[in-house]
Structure formats: C-alpha cells, structure tokens
Scaffold this motif. Structure first.
Motif, short mmCIF file in Angstrom:
data_model
loop_
_atom_site.label_atom_id
_atom_site.label_comp_id
_atom_site.label_asym_id
_atom_site.label_seq_id
_atom_site.Cartn_x
_atom_site.Cartn_y
_atom_site.Cartn_z
N LYS A 1 9.31 47.21 34.21
CA LYS A 1 9.48 45.90 33.59
C LYS A 1 8.61 44.91 34.35
CE LYS A 1 14.03 46.35 31.50
NZ LYS A 1 13.58 45.93 30.16
N LEU A 2 7.71 44.26 33.61
CA LEU A 2 6.71 43.38 34.21
C LEU A 2 6.93 41.93 33.82
CD1 LEU A 2 3.90 42.93 35.66
CD2 LEU A 2 2.88 43.30 33.38
N GLY A 3 6.81 41.05 34.79
CA GLY A 3 6.84 39.62 34.53
C GLY A 3 5.62 38.94 35.14
N VAL A 4 4.94 38.13 34.37
CA VAL A 4 3.80 37.36 34.85
C VAL A 4 4.08 35.89 34.58
CG1 VAL A 4 1.32 36.91 34.63
CG2 VAL A 4 2.18 39.26 34.46
N ASP B 1 4.68 46.46 23.38
CA ASP B 1 5.55 46.81 22.25
C ASP B 1 6.43 45.61 21.93
OD1 ASP B 1 7.49 46.77 24.24
OD2 ASP B 1 7.63 48.95 24.38
N ASP B 2 7.52 45.84 21.21
CA ASP B 2 8.38 44.74 20.78
C ASP B 2 9.10 44.06 21.94
OD1 ASP B 2 7.67 45.10 18.16
OD2 ASP B 2 9.35 46.45 17.71
N SER B 3 9.03 44.63 23.14
CA SER B 3 9.66 44.00 24.30
C SER B 3 8.85 42.81 24.82
CB SER B 3 9.83 45.01 25.44
OG SER B 3 8.56 45.40 25.96
N PHE B 4 7.59 42.67 24.36
CA PHE B 4 6.75 41.57 24.84
C PHE B 4 7.32 40.23 24.41
CE2 PHE B 4 3.15 38.60 24.24
CZ PHE B 4 2.73 38.52 25.56
N ASN B 5 7.50 39.35 25.38
CA ASN B 5 8.05 38.03 25.10
C ASN B 5 7.40 37.01 26.03
OD1 ASN B 5 10.03 36.21 23.84
ND2 ASN B 5 10.90 36.10 25.89
N LEU C 1 7.68 42.00 29.71
CA LEU C 1 7.58 43.16 28.82
C LEU C 1 7.88 44.44 29.58
CD1 LEU C 1 3.91 44.30 28.26
CD2 LEU C 1 4.48 42.49 29.89
N ASP C 2 8.15 45.50 28.82
CA ASP C 2 8.26 46.84 29.37
C ASP C 2 6.90 47.51 29.22
OD1 ASP C 2 10.93 46.21 29.58
OD2 ASP C 2 11.56 47.46 27.88
N THR C 3 6.48 48.23 30.25
CA THR C 3 5.15 48.85 30.19
C THR C 3 5.04 50.04 31.13
OG1 THR C 3 2.78 48.48 30.57
CG2 THR C 3 4.29 47.19 31.91
N LYS C 4 4.22 51.00 30.74
CA LYS C 4 3.93 52.14 31.60
C LYS C 4 2.75 51.84 32.53
CE LYS C 4 5.71 55.58 28.32
NZ LYS C 4 7.00 55.62 29.03
N ASP D 1 21.94 43.71 34.77
CA ASP D 1 21.13 43.54 33.56
C ASP D 1 19.66 43.45 33.95
OD1 ASP D 1 19.73 42.66 31.34
OD2 ASP D 1 21.29 41.28 30.68
N PRO D 2 18.84 44.48 33.69
CA PRO D 2 17.45 44.46 34.15
C PRO D 2 16.60 43.35 33.53
CG PRO D 2 17.87 46.38 32.76
CD PRO D 2 19.19 45.76 33.05
N ASP D 3 16.88 42.99 32.28
CA ASP D 3 16.10 41.91 31.65
C ASP D 3 16.39 40.58 32.33
OD1 ASP D 3 14.73 43.46 29.73
OD2 ASP D 3 16.52 43.50 28.47
N TRP D 4 17.67 40.34 32.67
CA TRP D 4 18.00 39.12 33.40
C TRP D 4 17.39 39.14 34.80
CZ3 TRP D 4 19.13 34.30 33.22
CH2 TRP D 4 19.62 33.65 34.35
#
Length: 421
Positions: free
Chosen positions: A250-253, A298-302, A318-321, A144-147
């Motif tokens: 997929k980026l995490g800060v 986009d809507d993936s930002f959390n 979030l997902d980002t290019k 699961d990439p989000d996890w």
C-alpha cells in the motif's frame, strides 16, 4: 439583526444573525422539504491541543464530542429519538460538529441540539468508562490498513505535530484526560463566539430566531479570548514504511504545501487545486488511462487535496506490486505538469463544468449543504454558496499559477505499508 443574501446562481436566500453573545446563526428556509437539518459547530478540532501556554492530551476534542451526549438524566440520543429525530456528531482536524435531522418537532429538536451542546456534564466515573470505549475504537482503526496508510502519510508530512496523531488520540493520551481538562477545553472552545449554527428546512426564520434568543438569554455562557498556539511544522520525512498483514503493498505519496492562503482567496484556491489535480490524475487524464490499461494502478487509486486555514496537502494512495516505480511516476507527473497535454484549456473547461454540475446536484442534499457551509466559515470570507460563481470565473491561467505556487513551496513524503514476510 437578521441580514439576508440572495444567491442568484443557485436561487437560494441565506439569512444570517449574530447574537449578542457572539453566536452566529445561519438560516436556509426551504418550504419544499419536509425534513429539517441542523448542525452546531465549534472551531475546535484535533489540532487544538496547545493553548494558553499549555498542551493537552491528543484526542481531547474527540473525547469531548463523545462525552457531551451523556447527561445526568441519560443519553441525549434517546431524547432525540423520542422526538422523531436522529442525531450524530463528528470531530475533524479543525472543528467539532453536532447535528440532527427529522421531520417533526422541529423547534423542540433545534432547542435540544443547542441545549445539550451548551450544557456539559462530566464525572470521573463517566470519563473512565469513555476511556475504555475510545481505546477500543482506536485499536479497531489500528487494524485497518487503509486508515494506517492515510494516517501514516500525514504523520510523514507533518511529523511532531497534531496532524501526526490520530484524531481520536492514542490509548496513552486519552488515559491522561481528566474531568478538569474537559471542562477547561470546553470553556475555552465552546463559547458562542467560537461557534455557529446552520439550520435548513421548512420553518419560519423569525419564529426560530425568537426561540433561539429566548434560549440564549437564559444562559450564562463562557466568554474569553482563545489563545491558540500557531503550529510550526518540522521538516517532512521523505520516506517511511511499516509492515502489516496485507496482500499487496500500500503506497501513499503526499505533498505538503508551505505557502499561506488568505481567507479572501481560500475558496478560489481550494477549487483551483481540485481542478489542477483532476487534470493531472483524474479518470480523464492520460496518466490514469495509461496506468490503468497497463495495470500499474487499479480501482484502489485515490487522491484528494486537503486544505484548511492551517494546513494544505495533496495525498494519493493505492495498492501496488511496484511501489517504488509508482512513487517515482507520481512525483514525475507533478514535476512535468507544464508540458502535460492535460493542462489544456479543453481539459480545464471539461473538469470545471463537471465540478459546476456536481455542485448544483449537491444542493439537493441538506446534509451536504450544511456540512460544506460550516466547514468553510473559519477559513474563507466566501461561502459554499459562492462556489458556482467562483468556478464560473476561474481561468486556466489562474489555476496553473496557484498550482505552481503550491508545488514550488511543497515538501514530498512517501509512506509504504509492506506485506509481512
């Protein structure tokens, strides 16, 4: 002795009783609701792998949670079902909780909840079987990439610590768990003085109290000092990345707070940080409005602020290019918060009132009340029911002061999942 406290702001009366074996029970009777809900929690989670100068395999708290449902006579879930109730459990970083909900046989289900948690039954065969089941669960999450994004960011913020491990552990760590280890961890952390029971629904407090006293008086439960090892964190990793089968980066800060918070101030601190990050990154912020319009997010930002008595951090995913660009923008937004137009009295009051409204609305959910209340019992002298009063008394000056303390004593990590080439 049962004590009671009336919360005027929300028109609720909470009854509290501490039993002679140390168990704390909270009663929230409500004659307007036919369903009863109970949650039995221990201050024991995935962080508690080192105590009494010994380290146990990662995932042992979660493993114990699974195993307590299995008894010599069968699965406890079936017994709850026969009594018209549903049951479940969960393990977090700092607690394990068992729960039930149902509209009938309330006394029987309360006693069943207490009994199955306080009656461990482990065999070598059942442990071996569970190791296979949990290995499959772990492997599922690894796909699961989000996890993986969230877990990878935490591992970068808190390297070489239990926070860097999956709550369920790894296939290697759970393969090391033995029956003896399970009993040792159970006897240490499942003693009544380290646990609390929260009950809400249509019941008589004195009647349920009598039932629980009779139940506890018949049991010889463990009593010993819990010698937890204090967590000392290594420096965070500023940047790390992996590759997976994903279509976008997929980026995490994340920011790791290193300043302590007293239990007296914990609720105020938690609510203040939630308000602060909502002002900077919430959907009414200039950052969100501009970044969404231009397609940067986009809507993936959390985003969320995680906190307990032992750690506190901010994470945004979030997902980002354009991961490098977004990572810099997010960090810059935090650096320049003092000149940010959104850290204004007007925006503060708007978000504070929204949170007050959300809190009042959440009081309609028995599950939310019980889960939030028990989540705070170890960390805070104030309870979930004090939230509206604390929110009402908060000021922008206080929020910005606490945010400054967090940011000035924080370390930043960036974690990235790139698409496989």
């Amino acid at each position: 002795m049962i004590t009671e406290k009336y919360y005027k702001n929300i028109d609720e009366t909470l009854y509290t009783e501490v039993f002679k074996n140390g168990l704390t029970v909270y009663y929230l009777p409500n004659s307007q609701i036919s369903k009863a809900y109970g949650i039995f929690s221990t201050n024991f989670g995935s962080l508690d792998i080192t105590f009494a100068d010994k380290t146990y395999p990662a995932g042992i708290a979660h493993f114990l949670e699974h195993k307590l449902f299995e008894k010599e006579e069968g699965d406890v879930m079936l017994k709850f079902g026969s009594q018209g109730a549903q049951t479940n459990a969960f393990t977090s970083f700092d607690r394990t909780s068992y729960l039930f909900s149902g509209t009938e046989n309330i006394k029987e289900n309360i006693e069943l909840l207490i009994d199955f948690v306080q009656t461990p039954y482990f065999t070598e065969a059942s442990v071996a079987k569970e190791q296979g089941i949990i290995t499959q669960e772990i492997q599922m999450y690894q796909d699961d990439p989000d996890w993986r994004l969230y877990a990878g960011l935490l591992a970068a913020l808190y390297p070489k610590s239990p926070l860097a491990e999956d709550i369920a552990g790894t296939p290697e760590s759970i393969g090391q768990i033995t029956v003896e280890m399970l009993y040792k961890n159970y006897e240490t952390f499942y003693q009544p003085s380290n646990m609390c029971l929260f009950l809400t629904g249509a019941f008589d407090v004195l009647e349920i109290s009598e039932l629980l006293h009779e139940n506890q008086d018949l049991k010889n439960l463990p009593v010993q000092k819990i010698d937890r090892e204090e967590m000392i964190f290594a420096p965070s990793q500023s940047f790390s990345e992996i590759s997976m089968d994903v279509s976008d980066n997929k980026l995490g800060v994340g920011l790791r707070g290193n300043n302590g918070v007293s239990s007296a101030d914990y609720l105020e601190y938690r609510l203040s940080m939630q308000i602060f990050f909502a002002m900077i990154f919430g959907k009414t912020s200039k950052f969100y409005e501009n970044a969404y319009k231009t397609g940067l997010i986009d809507d993936s930002f959390n985003y969320e602020f995680e906190s307990s008595s032992r750690f506190r951090c901010f994470v945004a995913t979030l997902d980002t290019k354009e991961p490098e660009k977004l990572a810099k923008i997010l960090q810059d937004e935090l650096k320049k918060y003092k000149i940010n137009a959104d850290t204004s009295e007007e925006k503060f009051d708007l978000i504070r009132r929204q949170m007050l409204g959300d809190h009042i609305a959440s009081l309609n959910s028995q599950e939310h009340i019980a889960n939030e209340f028990t989540a705070m019992t170890e960390s805070s002298r104030k309870t979930f029911f004090d939230s509206s009063e604390v929110l009402s008394q908060l000021t922008l000056e206080k929020v910005l002061k606490l945010a400054e303390s967090f940011l000035d004593n924080s370390e930043c990590s960036v974690f990235l999942i790139r698409p496989k080439k």
